[in-house]
Design a protein around this motif. Structure first.
Motif, short mmCIF file in Angstrom:
data_model
loop_
_atom_site.label_atom_id
_atom_site.label_comp_id
_atom_site.label_asym_id
_atom_site.label_seq_id
_atom_site.Cartn_x
_atom_site.Cartn_y
_atom_site.Cartn_z
N LEU A 126 -36.25 -29.54 -113.06
CA LEU A 126 -34.87 -29.17 -113.38
C LEU A 126 -34.73 -27.66 -113.27
CD1 LEU A 126 -32.02 -29.87 -114.45
CD2 LEU A 126 -32.95 -29.57 -116.77
N LEU A 127 -33.77 -27.19 -112.46
CA LEU A 127 -33.53 -25.76 -112.30
C LEU A 127 -32.28 -25.36 -113.06
CD1 LEU A 127 -34.22 -25.12 -108.49
CD2 LEU A 127 -35.80 -24.95 -110.42
N ALA A 128 -32.37 -24.23 -113.74
CA ALA A 128 -31.22 -23.65 -114.44
C ALA A 128 -31.25 -22.15 -114.21
CB ALA A 128 -31.28 -23.97 -115.93
N ARG A 129 -30.07 -21.54 -114.13
CA ARG A 129 -30.00 -20.12 -113.76
C ARG A 129 -29.09 -19.35 -114.72
NH1 ARG A 129 -28.28 -18.28 -107.64
NH2 ARG A 129 -28.58 -16.02 -107.84
N ASP A 130 -29.60 -18.23 -115.19
CA ASP A 130 -28.82 -17.31 -116.03
C ASP A 130 -28.28 -16.22 -115.11
OD1 ASP A 130 -27.80 -15.45 -117.76
OD2 ASP A 130 -29.57 -15.32 -119.04
N PHE A 131 -26.99 -16.26 -114.84
CA PHE A 131 -26.42 -15.34 -113.85
C PHE A 131 -26.37 -13.90 -114.36
CE2 PHE A 131 -24.92 -19.47 -112.46
CZ PHE A 131 -25.14 -19.41 -111.10
N SER A 132 -26.37 -13.70 -115.66
CA SER A 132 -26.34 -12.33 -116.18
C SER A 132 -27.63 -11.58 -115.87
CB SER A 132 -26.09 -12.35 -117.69
OG SER A 132 -27.15 -13.02 -118.36
N SER A 133 -28.75 -12.29 -115.90
CA SER A 133 -30.05 -11.67 -115.62
C SER A 133 -30.62 -12.10 -114.27
CB SER A 133 -31.06 -12.04 -116.71
OG SER A 133 -31.28 -13.44 -116.74
N ASN A 134 -29.92 -13.06 -113.62
CA ASN A 134 -30.39 -13.65 -112.37
C ASN A 134 -31.77 -14.29 -112.53
OD1 ASN A 134 -29.76 -14.35 -109.72
ND2 ASN A 134 -30.95 -12.65 -108.87
N LEU A 135 -32.03 -14.77 -113.75
CA LEU A 135 -33.31 -15.39 -114.06
C LEU A 135 -33.17 -16.91 -113.95
CD1 LEU A 135 -36.18 -14.55 -114.99
CD2 LEU A 135 -35.44 -15.06 -117.33
N CYS A 136 -34.09 -17.53 -113.22
CA CYS A 136 -34.09 -18.98 -113.05
C CYS A 136 -35.26 -19.59 -113.81
CB CYS A 136 -34.20 -19.34 -111.57
SG CYS A 136 -32.80 -18.83 -110.58
N MET A 177 -49.17 -34.49 -115.23
CA MET A 177 -49.07 -33.44 -116.24
C MET A 177 -47.93 -33.75 -117.21
SD MET A 177 -47.23 -30.14 -114.44
CE MET A 177 -48.45 -29.97 -113.15
N ALA A 178 -47.97 -33.06 -118.35
CA ALA A 178 -46.95 -33.27 -119.37
C ALA A 178 -45.61 -32.68 -118.94
CB ALA A 178 -47.39 -32.63 -120.68
N CYS A 179 -44.55 -33.29 -119.41
CA CYS A 179 -43.20 -32.79 -119.11
C CYS A 179 -42.87 -31.59 -120.00
CB CYS A 179 -42.18 -33.89 -119.32
SG CYS A 179 -42.34 -35.27 -118.16
N ASN A 180 -41.73 -30.97 -119.70
CA ASN A 180 -41.18 -29.84 -120.46
C ASN A 180 -41.97 -28.55 -120.32
OD1 ASN A 180 -39.01 -31.40 -121.53
ND2 ASN A 180 -40.42 -32.28 -123.05
N ARG A 181 -42.88 -28.47 -119.36
CA ARG A 181 -43.50 -27.19 -119.05
C ARG A 181 -42.49 -26.35 -118.27
NH1 ARG A 181 -48.98 -28.09 -116.05
NH2 ARG A 181 -48.98 -25.81 -116.25
N HIS A 182 -42.59 -25.02 -118.38
CA HIS A 182 -41.58 -24.14 -117.80
C HIS A 182 -42.22 -23.10 -116.88
CE1 HIS A 182 -38.49 -25.56 -120.63
NE2 HIS A 182 -39.46 -25.56 -121.52
N ALA A 183 -41.41 -22.61 -115.96
CA ALA A 183 -41.75 -21.44 -115.13
C ALA A 183 -40.47 -20.66 -114.91
CB ALA A 183 -42.35 -21.86 -113.80
N ALA A 184 -40.60 -19.35 -114.75
CA ALA A 184 -39.43 -18.50 -114.55
C ALA A 184 -39.62 -17.64 -113.31
CB ALA A 184 -39.19 -17.61 -115.78
N PHE A 185 -38.50 -17.34 -112.64
CA PHE A 185 -38.53 -16.47 -111.47
C PHE A 185 -37.15 -15.87 -111.26
CE2 PHE A 185 -37.65 -20.79 -110.12
CZ PHE A 185 -36.53 -20.67 -109.31
N GLN A 186 -37.11 -14.79 -110.51
CA GLN A 186 -35.84 -14.15 -110.16
C GLN A 186 -35.60 -14.30 -108.66
OE1 GLN A 186 -36.25 -10.12 -111.75
NE2 GLN A 186 -34.62 -10.58 -113.23
N ILE A 187 -34.35 -14.48 -108.30
CA ILE A 187 -33.97 -14.57 -106.89
C ILE A 187 -33.60 -13.17 -106.42
CG2 ILE A 187 -32.35 -15.55 -105.24
CD1 ILE A 187 -32.05 -17.94 -107.08
N THR A 188 -34.36 -12.64 -105.47
CA THR A 188 -34.11 -11.31 -104.94
C THR A 188 -33.77 -11.41 -103.45
OG1 THR A 188 -36.40 -10.86 -104.23
CG2 THR A 188 -35.86 -10.46 -106.55
N ARG A 189 -33.46 -10.30 -102.84
CA ARG A 189 -33.09 -10.29 -101.43
C ARG A 189 -34.21 -10.80 -100.55
NH1 ARG A 189 -33.44 -7.08 -96.91
NH2 ARG A 189 -31.61 -7.07 -95.53
#
Length: 325
Positions: free
Chosen positions: A286-296, A306-318
């Motif tokens: 599941l992808l979710a994006r915070d537009f104020s920080s551009n953090l996904c 593997m277990a569910c509800n594990r997370h990873a974060a990344f930013q979309i850059t040029r």
């Protein structure tokens, strides 16, 4: 399910069919529900041969389904192989990247980053793995310019001399390895997938040096949603899911698809296409994006190991996806 008198089951003589009918077995489904191998030990040789032929027929019609023992043997023979996503945090979340032979689904709302992840993965596999990539675009989301920027970010990660010499050629070679297809209707989609399965089977058997290792469908729900609402539409959806799984499994291909979200209970978003489609991917993020920080954020909703509800974060850059740890 087929009747027991289907063409090709020559050992099922009228007498054998009459015996089965007397036991209430008229179809392959009846046979599966009623059959106990021990009951046939005292039967005639003709009856035993008929049972063997029926089981063989079921195996031939099973579209590549394998026992767990056979699957383990195949995995050990070729080894587990993962394709890098081009984003370290996603690779860490997936314990190596996209696993070949499986279907991975990205679920998210509009502008959540699904297409950006797809193009980053396409760039990474084409450049780092020197492999062919199929990118099926169902909603005009593909951008060759954006893809070239992402490839530039990957090439730019090498040392300064290599960045100055030959970088444009490397980007060009990788771009040539990414095949773009525009498909906007379920029937052309099914036709394309079936033809691709035939083509890839020939490539695998001939041991070609450069074969397709990644297929992306962005977005699966765009071609499926318009035909839902009745039995024919549901059947077409299941057909598409089955052939995607078959493509992945039989051709050692990583399949990456995207899916929209719809409103669920309490206003919380849920994946589109319903519960039946849920069984199609082996991995669902599941992808979710915070537009104020551009953090996904990517969250594991489903995974076979593997277990569910594990997370990873990344930013979309040029130049692509920048991991955030």
């Amino acid at each position: 399910m087929p009747r027991l008198d289907s063409p090709g089951l020559f050992s099922l003589t009228p007498k054998i069919l009459a015996d089965f009918a007397a036991e209430g077995i008229l179809s392959v489904e009846d046979f599966l529900l009623a059959h106990n191998p021990n009951l046939d030990e005292s039967r005639t040789e003709a009856r035993k041969q008929a049972v063997v032929d029926i089981l063989g027929y079921i195996d031939r019609q099973s579209c590549g389904f394998r026992t767990s023992a056979r699957m383990l043997q195949e995995i050990e023979a070729r080894g587990e192989r993962y394709l890098p996503t081009g984003c370290e945090s996603l690779d860490k979340l997936l314990e190596g990247g996209l696993r070949e032979g499986t279907v991975t689904e990205l679920v998210g709302g509009s502008s959540s980053g699904k297409t950006q992840v797809c193009m980053q993965v396409a760039a990474s596999v084409a450049y780092r793995c020197r492999a062919m990539v199929g990118f099926v675009d169902t909603c005009h989301s593909f951008s060759a310019t954006r893809l070239s920027h992402m490839l530039g970010g990957l090439v730019g990660g090498r040392d300064a001399v290599q960045r100055r010499v030959g970088a444009a050629d490397e980007i060009g070679d990788a771009m040539k390895s990414i095949m773009h297809y525009s498909i906007f209707d379920i029937f052309p989609m099914l036709s394309f997938l079936n033809q691709l399965h035939t083509t890839l089977s020939v490539q695998v058997q001939s041991m070609e040096e450069k074969v397709m290792r990644l297929l992306i469908v962005d977005c699966a729900s765009s071609v499926i949603s318009p035909i839902l609402g009745g039995i024919p539409g549901h059947a077409l959806m299941v057909s598409m899911g089955i052939i995607l799984k078959k493509l992945a499994l039989e051709n050692h291909l990583a399949v990456l698809i995207t899916n929209h979200t719809v409103g669920g209970e309490g206003g919380h978003p849920k994946p589109a296409l319903g519960e039946t489609w849920k069984a199609m991917p082996s991995v669902r993020l599941l992808l979710a994006r915070d537009f104020s920080s551009n953090l996904c954020h990517a969250t594991v909703m489903k995974h076979t190991s593997m277990a569910c509800n594990r997370h990873a974060a990344f930013q979309i850059t040029r130049t692509g996806l920048r991991p955030v740890f």
